[in-house]
Design a protein around this motif. Structure first.
Motif, mmCIF file in Angstrom:
data_model
loop_
_atom_site.group_PDB
_atom_site.id
_atom_site.type_symbol
_atom_site.label_atom_id
_atom_site.label_comp_id
_atom_site.label_asym_id
_atom_site.label_seq_id
_atom_site.Cartn_x
_atom_site.Cartn_y
_atom_site.Cartn_z
ATOM 1 N N MET A 1 0.824 -1.195 0.000
ATOM 2 C CA MET A 1 0.000 0.000 0.000
ATOM 3 C C MET A 1 0.866 1.257 0.000
ATOM 4 O O MET A 1 0.539 2.225 -0.659
ATOM 5 C CB MET A 1 -0.921 -0.041 1.224
ATOM 6 N N LEU A 2 1.949 1.205 0.750
ATOM 7 C CA LEU A 2 2.845 2.358 0.822
ATOM 8 C C LEU A 2 3.491 2.630 -0.537
ATOM 9 O O LEU A 2 3.659 3.786 -0.927
ATOM 10 C CB LEU A 2 3.920 2.117 1.885
ATOM 11 N N VAL A 3 3.800 1.566 -1.266
ATOM 12 C CA VAL A 3 4.390 1.728 -2.593
ATOM 13 C C VAL A 3 3.376 2.364 -3.545
ATOM 14 O O VAL A 3 3.732 3.241 -4.349
ATOM 15 C CB VAL A 3 4.883 0.360 -3.135
ATOM 16 N N LEU A 4 2.118 1.964 -3.437
ATOM 17 C CA LEU A 4 1.076 2.549 -4.279
ATOM 18 C C LEU A 4 0.892 4.032 -3.969
ATOM 19 O O LEU A 4 0.800 4.862 -4.878
ATOM 20 C CB LEU A 4 -0.238 1.797 -4.086
ATOM 21 N N LEU A 5 0.852 4.379 -2.696
ATOM 22 C CA LEU A 5 0.736 5.788 -2.309
ATOM 23 C C LEU A 5 1.931 6.600 -2.804
ATOM 24 O O LEU A 5 1.765 7.713 -3.300
ATOM 25 C CB LEU A 5 0.620 5.915 -0.792
ATOM 26 N N ALA A 6 3.124 6.034 -2.671
ATOM 27 C CA ALA A 6 4.322 6.738 -3.137
ATOM 28 C C ALA A 6 4.302 6.906 -4.656
ATOM 29 O O ALA A 6 4.679 7.960 -5.172
ATOM 30 C CB ALA A 6 5.576 5.978 -2.705
ATOM 31 N N GLY A 7 3.853 5.898 -5.367
ATOM 32 C CA GLY A 7 3.769 5.987 -6.824
ATOM 33 C C GLY A 7 2.788 7.048 -7.277
ATOM 34 O O GLY A 7 3.069 7.834 -8.190
ATOM 35 N N ILE A 8 1.626 7.089 -6.646
ATOM 36 C CA ILE A 8 0.628 8.110 -6.988
ATOM 37 C C ILE A 8 1.168 9.493 -6.663
ATOM 38 O O ILE A 8 0.973 10.446 -7.419
ATOM 39 C CB ILE A 8 -0.697 7.838 -6.257
ATOM 40 N N PHE A 9 1.845 9.627 -5.540
ATOM 41 C CA PHE A 9 2.433 10.906 -5.140
ATOM 42 C C PHE A 9 3.463 11.380 -6.172
ATOM 43 O O PHE A 9 3.483 12.551 -6.551
ATOM 44 C CB PHE A 9 3.074 10.768 -3.755
ATOM 45 N N VAL A 10 4.296 10.478 -6.654
ATOM 46 C CA VAL A 10 5.310 10.834 -7.657
ATOM 47 C C VAL A 10 4.649 11.250 -8.973
ATOM 48 O O VAL A 10 5.057 12.241 -9.595
ATOM 49 C CB VAL A 10 6.298 9.657 -7.868
ATOM 50 N N VAL A 11 3.620 10.521 -9.401
ATOM 51 C CA VAL A 11 2.917 10.884 -10.630
ATOM 52 C C VAL A 11 2.232 12.239 -10.465
ATOM 53 O O VAL A 11 2.233 13.060 -11.392
ATOM 54 C CB VAL A 11 1.902 9.782 -11.029
ATOM 55 N N HIS A 12 1.694 12.493 -9.289
ATOM 56 C CA HIS A 12 1.040 13.781 -9.033
ATOM 57 C C HIS A 12 2.058 14.923 -9.087
ATOM 58 O O HIS A 12 1.792 15.960 -9.692
ATOM 59 C CB HIS A 12 0.349 13.743 -7.673
ATOM 60 N N ILE A 13 3.209 14.748 -8.487
ATOM 61 C CA ILE A 13 4.251 15.779 -8.545
ATOM 62 C C ILE A 13 4.720 15.978 -9.984
ATOM 63 O O ILE A 13 4.930 17.110 -10.423
ATOM 64 C CB ILE A 13 5.421 15.438 -7.602
ATOM 65 N N ALA A 14 4.880 14.890 -10.726
ATOM 66 C CA ALA A 14 5.275 15.006 -12.135
ATOM 67 C C ALA A 14 4.216 15.773 -12.929
ATOM 68 O O ALA A 14 4.552 16.594 -13.796
ATOM 69 C CB ALA A 14 5.484 13.619 -12.739
ATOM 70 N N THR A 15 2.958 15.553 -12.624
ATOM 71 C CA THR A 15 1.878 16.278 -13.305
ATOM 72 C C THR A 15 1.954 17.766 -13.008
ATOM 73 O O THR A 15 1.811 18.599 -13.918
ATOM 74 C CB THR A 15 0.506 15.715 -12.871
ATOM 75 N N VAL A 16 2.185 18.117 -11.754
ATOM 76 C CA VAL A 16 2.293 19.537 -11.389
ATOM 77 C C VAL A 16 3.459 20.191 -12.129
ATOM 78 O O VAL A 16 3.322 21.282 -12.692
ATOM 79 C CB VAL A 16 2.455 19.701 -9.862
ATOM 80 N N ILE A 17 4.599 19.530 -12.160
ATOM 81 C CA ILE A 17 5.778 20.081 -12.837
ATOM 82 C C ILE A 17 5.519 20.234 -14.335
ATOM 83 O O ILE A 17 5.830 21.274 -14.932
ATOM 84 C CB ILE A 17 7.010 19.208 -12.569
ATOM 85 N N MET A 18 4.919 19.215 -14.947
ATOM 86 C CA MET A 18 4.641 19.301 -16.385
ATOM 87 C C MET A 18 3.604 20.378 -16.697
ATOM 88 O O MET A 18 3.687 21.034 -17.736
ATOM 89 C CB MET A 18 4.192 17.943 -16.919
ATOM 90 N N LEU A 19 2.647 20.581 -15.802
ATOM 91 C CA LEU A 19 1.681 21.664 -16.003
ATOM 92 C C LEU A 19 2.359 23.023 -15.956
ATOM 93 O O LEU A 19 2.063 23.905 -16.766
ATOM 94 C CB LEU A 19 0.577 21.596 -14.948
ATOM 95 N N PHE A 20 3.284 23.207 -15.006
ATOM 96 C CA PHE A 20 4.041 24.452 -14.950
ATOM 97 C C PHE A 20 4.809 24.670 -16.242
ATOM 98 O O PHE A 20 4.767 25.761 -16.832
ATOM 99 C CB PHE A 20 5.034 24.442 -13.774
ATOM 100 N N VAL A 21 5.520 23.659 -16.687
ATOM 101 C CA VAL A 21 6.346 23.790 -17.887
ATOM 102 C C VAL A 21 5.484 24.078 -19.115
ATOM 103 O O VAL A 21 5.799 24.962 -19.914
ATOM 104 C CB VAL A 21 7.200 22.519 -18.101
ATOM 105 N N SER A 22 4.391 23.338 -19.261
ATOM 106 C CA SER A 22 3.564 23.536 -20.461
ATOM 107 C C SER A 22 2.871 24.895 -20.461
ATOM 108 O O SER A 22 2.617 25.453 -21.528
ATOM 109 C CB SER A 22 2.527 22.421 -20.589
ATOM 110 N N THR A 23 2.588 25.443 -19.299
ATOM 111 C CA THR A 23 1.939 26.751 -19.245
ATOM 112 C C THR A 23 2.936 27.884 -19.455
ATOM 113 O O THR A 23 2.648 28.862 -20.139
ATOM 114 C CB THR A 23 1.211 26.936 -17.904
ATOM 115 N N ILE A 24 4.109 27.755 -18.898
ATOM 116 C CA ILE A 24 5.091 28.840 -18.932
ATOM 117 C C ILE A 24 5.859 28.894 -20.252
ATOM 118 O O ILE A 24 6.100 29.970 -20.792
ATOM 119 C CB ILE A 24 6.058 28.715 -17.740
#
Length: 161
Positions: A1-24
């Motif tokens: 379960m901890l691995v799943l939470l960590a994986g989702i967290f990493v994908v979420h952070i990657a999404t935030v970073i990619m949103l910043f890059v694509s907008t800027i």
């Protein structure tokens, strides 16, 4: 379960970073017909120097809508990330991340609206562009669209164990 939470967290952070890059960044459309590479984004038209994006008065409202919805998607994605961290430490066992999933799906809708408007109004219609194609920011926005939908659904069905 901890691995799943960590994986989702990493994908979420990657999404935030990619949103910043694509907008800027200003590489939503690229033209390679001339000797130099010309690119346009949501804010500027760049070749050797960058200048304000020339938009006809009929398309100005559409461009403002795309800019607004991309900024809203960043805001909702960051709020969802903060809510995930808060819920991770405050939710009881067996509860689901409904708030985080709901906010992430609102982010998904904002990305969908922004990219759809851009596709309908600006693809191949930038003045002076003859052989244009989509740049990496446009592709990143669609990847963020997919990631935000997947993480939003996973947050809704994910149970804290």
């Amino acid at each position: 379960m901890l691995v799943l939470l960590a994986g989702i967290f990493v994908v979420h952070i990657a999404t935030v970073i990619m949103l910043f890059v694509s907008t800027i960044s200003n590489v939503w459309m690229v033209d390679t017909s001339t000797l130099e590479k010309v690119s346009s984004g949501l804010w500027l038209l760049c070749n050797r120097t960058c200048e304000k994006l020339p938009v006809s008065s009929g398309n100005e409202a559409s461009l403002r809508a795309v800019q607004a919805f991309m900024i809203l998607s960043i805001i909702f994605s960051v709020i969802a990330l903060v809510m995930f961290i808060v819920q991770l430490f405050t939710l009881e066992k067996g509860k689901r991340f409904y708030i985080t999933g709901g906010i992430m799906l609102v982010c998904w809708v904002c990305i969908l609206i922004a990219v759809s408007i851009y596709t309908a109004r600006f693809t191949g219609k930038i003045p002076g562009f003859t052989r244009s194609h989509h740049g990496y920011c446009f592709i990143l926005a669609w990847i963020c669209f997919c990631f935000s939908f997947i993480t939003g659904i996973l947050y809704l069905v994910l149970r804290k164990k």
